[in-house]
Write a protein that holds these residues in place. Sequence first.
Motif, mmCIF file in Angstrom:
data_model
loop_
_atom_site.group_PDB
_atom_site.id
_atom_site.type_symbol
_atom_site.label_atom_id
_atom_site.label_comp_id
_atom_site.label_asym_id
_atom_site.label_seq_id
_atom_site.Cartn_x
_atom_site.Cartn_y
_atom_site.Cartn_z
ATOM 1 N N LYS A 1 -22.550 -50.022 0.179
ATOM 2 C CA LYS A 1 -22.608 -49.349 -1.124
ATOM 3 C C LYS A 1 -23.891 -48.524 -1.304
ATOM 4 O O LYS A 1 -24.428 -48.418 -2.395
ATOM 5 N N PHE B 1 -25.081 -48.271 -5.094
ATOM 6 C CA PHE B 1 -24.285 -47.721 -6.177
ATOM 7 C C PHE B 1 -23.653 -48.874 -6.950
ATOM 8 O O PHE B 1 -23.085 -49.792 -6.364
ATOM 9 N N TRP C 1 -18.756 -49.278 -8.846
ATOM 10 C CA TRP C 1 -17.639 -48.857 -7.997
ATOM 11 C C TRP C 1 -16.448 -49.733 -8.350
ATOM 12 O O TRP C 1 -16.585 -50.955 -8.431
ATOM 13 N N LEU D 1 -22.362 -41.947 -9.746
ATOM 14 C CA LEU D 1 -23.382 -41.241 -8.970
ATOM 15 C C LEU D 1 -24.785 -41.437 -9.529
ATOM 16 O O LEU D 1 -25.759 -41.449 -8.781
ATOM 17 N N SER E 1 -25.673 -44.218 -11.036
ATOM 18 C CA SER E 1 -25.913 -45.662 -11.182
ATOM 19 C C SER E 1 -26.682 -46.281 -10.039
ATOM 20 O O SER E 1 -26.922 -47.474 -10.046
ATOM 21 N N GLY E 2 -27.045 -45.525 -9.043
ATOM 22 C CA GLY E 2 -27.769 -46.091 -7.918
ATOM 23 C C GLY E 2 -29.116 -46.661 -8.327
ATOM 24 O O GLY E 2 -29.828 -46.071 -9.109
#
Length: 103
Positions: A51, A76, A79, A99, A101-102
């Motif tokens: 991830k 990330f 998901w 995108l 949220s990393g």
Amino acid sequence: MIQLTAQTQILICIQPADFRCQIDGLAALCRNKLNAQPNSGTLFAFINRHKTMIRFLCYQDQGYWIATKRLSRGKFKHWPTHAHAPVSPLAAEQLMKILRSGS
């Protein structure tokens, strides 16, 4: 250039994909595992098993686009994890949330 609009059809592959495969491998994954046509104009999103990377596949006009976002640290979040479905439709706004949220 890949354009994300409210009208963009986006499908997310729930299960992690093998990122060693490139355009042909991801297109085959769309056809064989997701039962979708990779040249339909849909934006397909895939994640790696750690991830830490998301890869996009999209067909526009005369060929395929492939794009990758790799985090330099973190993973990330958000998901989808629907175990009963191999693919999940998503709105552009939801994809942008993933995108960003990393961490």
